[in-house]
Design an enzyme around this catalytic site. Structure first.
Site, PDB file in Angstrom:
ATOM      1  N   GLU A 101     -57.376  36.419 -28.365  1.00  0.00           N
ATOM      2  CA  GLU A 101     -56.886  36.721 -27.015  1.00  0.00           C
ATOM      3  C   GLU A 101     -56.499  35.470 -26.230  1.00  0.00           C
ATOM      4  OE1 GLU A 101     -56.768  39.994 -25.447  1.00  0.00           O
ATOM      5  OE2 GLU A 101     -56.868  40.637 -27.535  1.00  0.00           O
TER       6      GLU A 101
ATOM      7  N   HIS B  90     -62.323  39.795 -20.900  1.00  0.00           N
ATOM      8  CA  HIS B  90     -62.149  38.407 -21.303  1.00  0.00           C
ATOM      9  C   HIS B  90     -63.176  37.552 -20.570  1.00  0.00           C
ATOM     10  CE1 HIS B  90     -57.699  39.442 -22.111  1.00  0.00           C
ATOM     11  NE2 HIS B  90     -58.321  39.344 -23.255  1.00  0.00           N
TER      12      HIS B  90
ATOM     13  N   CYS C 153     -55.606  34.772 -14.615  1.00  0.00           N
ATOM     14  CA  CYS C 153     -54.873  35.487 -15.668  1.00  0.00           C
ATOM     15  C   CYS C 153     -53.400  35.100 -15.684  1.00  0.00           C
ATOM     16  CB  CYS C 153     -54.986  36.999 -15.473  1.00  0.00           C
ATOM     17  SG  CYS C 153     -56.565  37.710 -15.962  1.00  0.00           S
TER      18      CYS C 153
END
Length: 447
Positions: A179, A254, A371
């Protein structure tokens, strides 16, 4: 004699929000994305919010760059599934087969560039070059469609092989689910000095570990280990640590939703890792003789649910002088009383300033300030070798603002994904953007 290191700075590469920004709820485990499924989205507002965030940092003197959105809808992907016909026919047949599949090919999730890539600076690598590995984003189909385009863009921007090494994404298999930098933190005293790279994983690809019960962990230990190996990182300067399953089940998909770091400061929740105290001790040992500054947050002060709903830890830490930082937090942190009160009474003077940034369109889809950006540490020589057309300045800001206002729709409803005009509008927008950024021929439709 004291060893000297080249001066280096951290560049924030933010993703421009694409013209098809919509709320499809495709990311299971991302509670904001799931909550706002099928709501009306506002692509123009989303793109302008992201651009204003970049300008805010640029105006404060931080190095800021942009990454272009990907081509959406991804009709090439639909055709690989054996679907045929005109663009309009293709949209209708896809919607009939699966509305979720239609939403998948329209997803604008490449805006969250923290997921796109893992990058190790030259100070950490044994060959003294910057290493880049695009994430395979195996866990969800809509994200996995980004990998090829991400690598094309990165190779255009970081093209000089004297300074940059591009690795292929890891195989898109469950055991190697990756990721990107959303599960990667680098701790260092100065950007140009060798640091400790912390890779955070949710599960092993092969062996059982402490398990989640609600949401499936995305990052695997094996993926993290392979990236560290490919990037030629020294074993004594890496750490592999497991996310706390309790946090994942609370919506921490995450690590950057529960922990953030910059230089030698780490701001974290007590439930960040399986063994948070032991993890911090290991980082301290590996960082010696340099100190590690810590701002721990107890669950009694901020619950996991409050951390996730406000995205407190998805804020950006930015250096402001020696041993002092700015925290760039989402506006939701100011709007939530418990978070606002906590930030008003921070227990030390390491964070000297808290700035709240409105990015509601991104937040409603599950992405905060951190992000939206990919961090890249570059020396002066390396910075001089990257493609200059993506570095934000006042002139580029004005061009991008005009471009967004010219091309983006004010609102998108789920039914609008069947409109073939949206395909043409998006391609026209991206074609013009590629000229603005001087990144011609990066999109399939331009070939």
């Amino acid at each position: 004699m004291k060893k000297t290191y080249p001066k280096a700075e951290e560049y924030n590469f933010d993703g421009l929000v694409g013209p098809t920004h919509n709320y499809a709820g495709l990311a299971i485990g991302n509670t904001a994305s799931m909550k706002n499924k099928d709501e009306v989205s506002h692509p123009r507002a989303a793109a302008l919010e992201g651009l204003e965030k970049m300008k805010f940092l640029m105006d404060r003197g931080f190095k800021q760059a942009v990454l272009p959105p990907h081509e959406r809808p991804d009709l090439r992907f639909l055709r690989t599934l054996g679907l045929t016909g005109s663009d309009e026919t293709l949209l209708k047949s896809t919607a009939s087969l699966s509305p979720a599949l239609l939403a998948t090919c329209y997803s604008a999730s490449s805006m969250w560039t923290a997921n796109s890539t893992t990058i190790s600076p030259s100070a950490d690598t044994q060959d003294g070059k910057v290493h880049l590995t695009p994430a395979n984003l195996h866990s969800y189909l809509h994200r996995s469609l980004e990998t090829e385009q991400t690598q094309i863009i990165l190779k255009k921007i970081f093209s000089d092989s004297r300074y940059f090494v591009h690795h292929s994404p890891l195989p898109s298999l469950p055991a190697f689910a990756d990721e990107g930098a959303a599960n990667h933190n680098r701790l260092c005293h100065e950007y140009g000095k060798p640091g400790v790279e912390a890779f955070v994983y949710g599960r092993s690809g092969f062996f059982s570990a402490k398990e989640t019960v609600v949401f499936h962990p995305r990052q695997t230990r094996e993926a993290s280990r392979l990236i560290a190996l490919h990037h030629q990182l020294k074993t004594e300067k890496i750490i592999l640590v497991q996310q706390n399953p309790k946090a994942i089940d609370a919506g921490v998909f995450h690590n950057d939703v529960i922990c953030t770091a910059d230089k030698n400061l780490i701001f974290y929740h007590e439930f960040s890792f399986v063994n948070t105290e032991g993890t911090l001790k290991e980082i301290e040992q590996k960082l010696l003789p340099d100190p590690l500054f810590k701002i721990p947050v107890k669950a009694k002060d901020i619950s996991l649910q409050e951390a996730v709903s406000s995205y407190l830890f998805n804020s950006q830490l930015l250096p402001q002088g020696k041993e002092s930082w700015i925290l760039l937090a989402p506006k939701e942190c100011e709007d939530q009383p418990s978070i606002r009160e906590y930030l008003q009474s921070l227990p030390n003077n390491l964070i000297r300033e808290v700035c709240f940034i409105p990015i509601r369109q991104s937040m409603q889809n599950g992405g905060g300030p951190a992000c939206l950006r990919l961090r890249v540490v570059l020396t002066e020589e390396e910075a001089g070798a990257i493609h200059p057309g993506v570095i934000l300045n006042s002139e580029l800001y004005e061009k991008l603002k005009h471009w967004i206002e010219k091309h983006y729709r004010d609102r998108l409803e789920p039914k609008d994904l069947l409109d073939p005009l949206l395909i043409r509008e998006s391609r026209e927008a991206l074609d013009e953007l590629s000229r603005i950024l001087q990144l011609q021929n990066i999109y399939p439709f331009q070939q």
